[in-house]
Design an enzyme around this catalytic site. Structure first.
Site, PDB file in Angstrom:
ATOM      1  N   HIS A   1       7.108   4.933  12.305  1.00  0.00           N
ATOM      2  CA  HIS A   1       7.365   5.501  11.397  1.00  0.00           C
ATOM      3  C   HIS A   1       5.960   6.133  10.632  1.00  0.00           C
ATOM      4  O   HIS A   1       6.137   6.694   9.595  1.00  0.00           O
ATOM      5  CB  HIS A   1       8.059   4.764  10.337  1.00  0.00           C
ATOM      6  CG  HIS A   1       7.473   3.577   9.546  1.00  0.00           C
ATOM      7  ND1 HIS A   1       6.396   3.965   8.605  1.00  0.00           N
ATOM      8  CD2 HIS A   1       7.099   2.132   9.853  1.00  0.00           C
ATOM      9  CE1 HIS A   1       5.876   2.805   8.119  1.00  0.00           C
ATOM     10  NE2 HIS A   1       6.207   1.738   8.910  1.00  0.00           N
TER      11      HIS A   1
ATOM     12  N   ASP B   1       0.840  -1.150   0.184  1.00  0.00           N
ATOM     13  CA  ASP B   1      -0.046   0.020   0.141  1.00  0.00           C
ATOM     14  C   ASP B   1       0.783   1.179   0.048  1.00  0.00           C
ATOM     15  O   ASP B   1       0.437   2.456   0.571  1.00  0.00           O
ATOM     16  CB  ASP B   1      -0.827  -0.065   1.224  1.00  0.00           C
ATOM     17  CG  ASP B   1      -0.201  -0.337   2.429  1.00  0.00           C
ATOM     18  OD1 ASP B   1       1.140  -0.168   2.513  1.00  0.00           O
ATOM     19  OD2 ASP B   1      -0.909  -0.673   3.465  1.00  0.00           O
TER      20      ASP B   1
ATOM     21  N   GLU C   1      -0.888  -8.946  -1.270  1.00  0.00           N
ATOM     22  CA  GLU C   1      -1.312  -8.460  -0.104  1.00  0.00           C
ATOM     23  C   GLU C   1      -2.469  -7.662  -0.197  1.00  0.00           C
ATOM     24  O   GLU C   1      -2.516  -6.336   0.170  1.00  0.00           O
ATOM     25  CB  GLU C   1      -0.320  -7.583   0.854  1.00  0.00           C
ATOM     26  CG  GLU C   1      -0.522  -7.503   2.302  1.00  0.00           C
ATOM     27  CD  GLU C   1       0.573  -6.608   3.030  1.00  0.00           C
ATOM     28  OE1 GLU C   1       1.527  -7.281   3.480  1.00  0.00           O
ATOM     29  OE2 GLU C   1       0.272  -5.275   3.035  1.00  0.00           O
TER      30      GLU C   1
ATOM     31  N   GLU D   1      -1.702   5.071   3.271  1.00  0.00           N
ATOM     32  CA  GLU D   1      -1.923   3.967   2.692  1.00  0.00           C
ATOM     33  C   GLU D   1      -3.170   3.293   2.617  1.00  0.00           C
ATOM     34  O   GLU D   1      -3.352   2.647   1.604  1.00  0.00           O
ATOM     35  CB  GLU D   1      -1.078   2.996   3.742  1.00  0.00           C
ATOM     36  CG  GLU D   1       0.339   2.792   3.780  1.00  0.00           C
ATOM     37  CD  GLU D   1       0.813   4.253   4.933  1.00  0.00           C
ATOM     38  OE1 GLU D   1      -0.050   5.029   5.388  1.00  0.00           O
ATOM     39  OE2 GLU D   1       2.086   4.601   4.880  1.00  0.00           O
TER      40      GLU D   1
ATOM     41  N   ARG E   1       3.097   8.164   9.096  1.00  0.00           N
ATOM     42  CA  ARG E   1       2.939   9.570   9.015  1.00  0.00           C
ATOM     43  C   ARG E   1       1.846  10.198   9.985  1.00  0.00           C
ATOM     44  O   ARG E   1       2.036  11.332  10.290  1.00  0.00           O
ATOM     45  CB  ARG E   1       2.524   9.924   7.439  1.00  0.00           C
ATOM     46  CG  ARG E   1       3.558   9.956   6.640  1.00  0.00           C
ATOM     47  CD  ARG E   1       3.166  10.170   4.932  1.00  0.00           C
ATOM     48  NE  ARG E   1       4.216  10.586   4.193  1.00  0.00           N
ATOM     49  CZ  ARG E   1       5.464  10.027   3.811  1.00  0.00           C
ATOM     50  NH1 ARG E   1       5.316   8.773   4.152  1.00  0.00           N
ATOM     51  NH2 ARG E   1       6.299  10.661   3.012  1.00  0.00           N
TER      52      ARG E   1
ATOM     53  N   HIS F   1      13.517   4.852  12.159  1.00  0.00           N
ATOM     54  CA  HIS F   1      13.324   4.768  10.996  1.00  0.00           C
ATOM     55  C   HIS F   1      14.075   6.065  10.042  1.00  0.00           C
ATOM     56  O   HIS F   1      14.220   7.268  10.969  1.00  0.00           O
ATOM     57  CB  HIS F   1      11.851   5.195  10.739  1.00  0.00           C
ATOM     58  CG  HIS F   1      11.327   4.823   9.122  1.00  0.00           C
ATOM     59  ND1 HIS F   1      11.605   5.883   8.259  1.00  0.00           N
ATOM     60  CD2 HIS F   1      10.894   4.014   8.306  1.00  0.00           C
ATOM     61  CE1 HIS F   1      11.222   5.738   6.900  1.00  0.00           C
ATOM     62  NE2 HIS F   1      10.740   4.547   7.057  1.00  0.00           N
TER      63      HIS F   1
HETATM   64  C1  UD1 Z   1       6.948   4.330   3.192  1.00  0.00           C
HETATM   65  C2  UD1 Z   1       5.609   4.133   2.855  1.00  0.00           C
HETATM   66  C3  UD1 Z   1       4.863   3.321   4.047  1.00  0.00           C
HETATM   67  C4  UD1 Z   1       5.608   2.261   4.485  1.00  0.00           C
HETATM   68  C5  UD1 Z   1       7.218   2.499   4.732  1.00  0.00           C
HETATM   69  C6  UD1 Z   1       8.007   1.388   5.082  1.00  0.00           C
HETATM   70  C7  UD1 Z   1       4.555   5.699   1.238  1.00  0.00           C
HETATM   71  C8  UD1 Z   1       3.753   6.906   1.589  1.00  0.00           C
HETATM   72  N1  UD1 Z   1       4.818   5.288   2.731  1.00  0.00           N
HETATM   73  O1  UD1 Z   1       6.883   5.466   4.413  1.00  0.00           O
HETATM   74  O2  UD1 Z   1       3.543   2.948   3.705  1.00  0.00           O
HETATM   75  O3  UD1 Z   1       4.839   1.717   5.611  1.00  0.00           O
HETATM   76  O4  UD1 Z   1       7.793   3.181   3.676  1.00  0.00           O
HETATM   77  O5  UD1 Z   1       8.982   1.693   5.872  1.00  0.00           O
HETATM   78  O6  UD1 Z   1       4.661   4.884   0.399  1.00  0.00           O
HETATM   79  N2  UD1 Z   1      14.603   7.503   3.849  1.00  0.00           N
HETATM   80  C9  UD1 Z   1      15.888   7.493   3.655  1.00  0.00           C
HETATM   81  N3  UD1 Z   1      16.371   6.382   3.462  1.00  0.00           N
HETATM   82  C10 UD1 Z   1      15.834   5.163   3.238  1.00  0.00           C
HETATM   83  C11 UD1 Z   1      14.154   5.313   3.356  1.00  0.00           C
HETATM   84  C12 UD1 Z   1      13.581   6.591   3.572  1.00  0.00           C
HETATM   85  O7  UD1 Z   1      16.610   8.471   3.930  1.00  0.00           O
HETATM   86  O8  UD1 Z   1      16.264   4.104   2.843  1.00  0.00           O
HETATM   87  C13 UD1 Z   1      14.099   8.716   4.286  1.00  0.00           C
HETATM   88  C14 UD1 Z   1      13.962   9.886   3.009  1.00  0.00           C
HETATM   89  O9  UD1 Z   1      14.396  11.333   3.766  1.00  0.00           O
HETATM   90  C15 UD1 Z   1      12.649   9.681   2.448  1.00  0.00           C
HETATM   91  C16 UD1 Z   1      11.812   9.613   3.702  1.00  0.00           C
HETATM   92  O10 UD1 Z   1      12.492   8.837   4.647  1.00  0.00           O
HETATM   93  O11 UD1 Z   1      12.386  10.888   1.759  1.00  0.00           O
HETATM   94  C17 UD1 Z   1      10.398   9.382   3.647  1.00  0.00           C
HETATM   95  O12 UD1 Z   1      10.468   7.937   2.823  1.00  0.00           O
HETATM   96  P1  UD1 Z   1       9.095   7.598   2.270  1.00  0.00           P
HETATM   97  O13 UD1 Z   1       9.146   6.408   1.407  1.00  0.00           O
HETATM   98  O14 UD1 Z   1       8.361   8.912   1.590  1.00  0.00           O
HETATM   99  O15 UD1 Z   1       8.276   7.219   3.542  1.00  0.00           O
HETATM  100  P2  UD1 Z   1       8.113   6.394   4.648  1.00  0.00           P
HETATM  101  O16 UD1 Z   1       7.846   6.914   5.920  1.00  0.00           O
HETATM  102  O17 UD1 Z   1       9.701   5.452   4.467  1.00  0.00           O
HETATM  103  N1  UDP Z   2      12.506  -4.143   9.592  1.00  0.00           N
HETATM  104  C1  UDP Z   2      13.936  -4.321   9.434  1.00  0.00           C
HETATM  105  N2  UDP Z   2      14.662  -3.638  10.171  1.00  0.00           N
HETATM  106  C2  UDP Z   2      14.464  -2.570  11.098  1.00  0.00           C
HETATM  107  C3  UDP Z   2      12.810  -2.547  11.371  1.00  0.00           C
HETATM  108  C4  UDP Z   2      12.012  -3.168  10.431  1.00  0.00           C
HETATM  109  O1  UDP Z   2      14.285  -5.154   8.513  1.00  0.00           O
HETATM  110  O2  UDP Z   2      14.895  -1.915  11.606  1.00  0.00           O
HETATM  111  C5  UDP Z   2      11.643  -5.209   8.776  1.00  0.00           C
HETATM  112  C6  UDP Z   2      10.721  -5.861   9.711  1.00  0.00           C
HETATM  113  O3  UDP Z   2      11.289  -7.009   9.798  1.00  0.00           O
HETATM  114  C7  UDP Z   2       9.357  -5.999   8.564  1.00  0.00           C
HETATM  115  C8  UDP Z   2       9.529  -4.588   7.816  1.00  0.00           C
HETATM  116  O4  UDP Z   2      10.893  -4.350   7.869  1.00  0.00           O
HETATM  117  O5  UDP Z   2       9.261  -6.974   7.856  1.00  0.00           O
HETATM  118  C9  UDP Z   2       8.475  -3.810   8.100  1.00  0.00           C
HETATM  119  O6  UDP Z   2       8.834  -2.519   7.559  1.00  0.00           O
HETATM  120  P1  UDP Z   2       8.024  -1.129   7.879  1.00  0.00           P
HETATM  121  O7  UDP Z   2       8.049  -0.972   9.387  1.00  0.00           O
HETATM  122  O8  UDP Z   2       9.313  -0.184   7.529  1.00  0.00           O
HETATM  123  O9  UDP Z   2       6.802  -1.101   7.031  1.00  0.00           O
HETATM  124  P2  UDP Z   2       5.494  -1.575   7.105  1.00  0.00           P
HETATM  125  O10 UDP Z   2       5.371  -2.946   7.213  1.00  0.00           O
HETATM  126  O11 UDP Z   2       4.631  -0.611   8.212  1.00  0.00           O
HETATM  127  O12 UDP Z   2       4.800  -1.015   6.043  1.00  0.00           O
END
Ligand code: UD1
Ligand code: UDP
Length: 370
Positions: A206, A98, A120, A134, A208, A239
């Site tokens: 993490h 999502d 999923e 999401e 939003r 995160h």
């Molecule tokens: C995203 C997804 C969320 C998912 C989560 C898993 C959307 C809107 N959100 O949220 O559904 O649950 O990923 O973790 O699709 N960043 C880094 N390095 C990384 C990843 C992220 O620096 O490897 C930082 C960057 O500044 C980036 C910010 O995190 O712009 C946000 O990343 P984004 O994918 O927009 O949102 P998440 O909160 O990670």
């Molecule tokens: N996870 C990981 N390292 C971390 C935290 C989570 O590998 O420090 C893994 C966890 O085992 C799970 C997945 O990341 O499989 C969950 O991701 P996240 O919580 O970022 O996203 P969501 O599931 O909420 O979309």
């Protein structure tokens, strides 16, 4: 028969974890020409998972920018997807979950009349604000999918309620359990120095909708738990989202029994879940994995699209309210029978065979096409 081209898309860490077993299973079939597209909505967190599963993207958009707005992200994804779908001409596209990546892929496939499979499928809270964005992402993906791979009966029922024809839905379990089973037996090491004499609370956050005051409240509750319980230590892989980093370090940094670290790679994180006494998390994937490992989870959210583990009594919704988090966690620290009730190993989200089920459905489809 010429192999059919299937593009598997991954954008973020959880998508890579959940798509990896499916990508690896598809690659074993000579009937498919598998192409892996990394949008890299996440960069470092995506790369570490792909490395664990030995998956090399064929196409990489490298789309992540620091703290990127959702509108910008969506716009850039659609432009890149347009070009790739025109040049690659896939027969099938598959994506999981999502995220903004998944919603954009489903929409781009719809415009290009390419059949899209949603892994999923059917998770719903019926509340557009929780989780944001999401819930909208998965509703859009659900409207546009040819195949709906629902993890549970309840997610299947959600789709039927929305008018999806039942013969386009398959209850497959969740491939997160395939991934977990492939690594859990090795009991991976955490790689972070912890005090073995203390009980470990593992924290992740993490979402939003928790940015701002809710995440501050969550951090204050974590601090209170550590201060009230000498025998407790906290491991919190933070995160990289800047909205989370700043608050976690401001409110929890420097405490001798709180370890803040970068996101753990997948294997060490599985090790951390195995080592944990209790998990506090707003993650979707953790709500699925922890019950299978027999670890209680207090979910730092108002709603969950994963009601099964809550109904089984092994996951509890506590939101971001200070009193509620501290009260429920303290109960599990103090009351052994309440703890044991929640630490039963159950796995409502899968048996580890999800990838095979999905591959079988797709094989049947391409055989009919020929
Ligand atoms: C995203 C997804 C969320 C998912 C989560 C898993 C959307 C809107 N959100 O949220 O559904 O649950 O990923 O973790 O699709 N960043 C880094 N390095 C990384 C990843 C992220 O620096 O490897 C930082 C960057 O500044 C980036 C910010 O995190 O712009 C946000 O990343 P984004 O994918 O927009 O949102 P998440 O909160 O990670
Ligand atoms: N996870 C990981 N390292 C971390 C935290 C989570 O590998 O420090 C893994 C966890 O085992 C799970 C997945 O990341 O499989 C969950 O991701 P996240 O919580 O970022 O996203 P969501 O599931 O909420 O979309």
């Amino acid at each position: 028969m010429t192999p059919k081209k299937i593009i598997c898309v991954v954008g973020t860490r959880p998508e890579a974890i959940k798509m990896a077993p499916i990508i690896l299973a598809l690659k074993k079939c000579k009937e498919f020409n598998v192409r892996v597209l990394a949008t890299a909505q996440h960069r470092q967190m995506l790369d570490q998972v792909l490395k664990v599963f030995n998956i090399e993207p064929d196409i990489d958009f490298n789309i992540m920018r620091p703290n990127q707005a959702l509108t910008t992200l969506t716009g850039r994804l659609l432009l890149e997807l347009d070009e790739v779908l025109i040049t690659e001409k896939p027969d099938v596209v598959l994506a999981q979950g999502d995220t903004t990546t998944v919603m954009s892929v489903a929409l781009a496939c719809f415009y290009h009349r390419i059949p899209f499979g949603h892994v999923e499928a059917g998770l719903r809270t019926w509340d557009m604000d929780n989780p944001f964005p999401e819930e909208l992402n998965r509703v859009i993906a659900g409207k546009l999918s040819r195949w709906h791979f629902a993890p549970t009966e309840s997610s299947r029922n959600n789709l039927v309620k929305e008018g999806v024809p039942p013969d386009q839905i398959w209850v497959t379990g969740n491939s997160v359990i395939d991934a977990l089973k492939s690594v859990a037996d090795t009991r991976p090491s955490i790689g972070v120095k912890l005090d073995d004499s203390k009980r470990l609370i593992l924290v992740t956050a993490h979402r939003r909708e928790n940015f701002g005051e809710p995440i501050r409240e969550i951090c204050r509750a974590v601090l209170a738990l550590v201060e009230r319980n000498e025998d407790v230590q906290v491991l919190y892989p933070v995160h990289p989202n800047p909205n989370v980093q700043s608050v976690a370090h401001e409110l929890l940094g420097g405490h001798p029994r709180i370890v803040l670290c970068d996101p753990l790679d997948y294997l060490p994180f599985v090790g951390a879940m195995q080592r944990a006494y209790l998990i506090l998390s707003d993650s979707g994937g953790v709500q699925e994995e922890a019950p299978a490992l027999g670890k209680p989870v207090l979910v730092l959210r108002r709603e969950t699209e994963r009601p099964e583990a809550v109904e089984d009594g092994v996951v509890k919704l506590v939101g971001s309210d200070f009193e509620c988090i501290v009260g429920e966690a303290q109960l599990l620290l103090d009351d052994e029978s309440a703890y044991r009730e929640m630490a039963r190993g159950v796995s409502p989200y899968g048996d580890g065979l999800t990838a095979d089920r999905i591959v079988r459905v797709l094989l049947e489809y391409i055989q009919q096409c020929d």
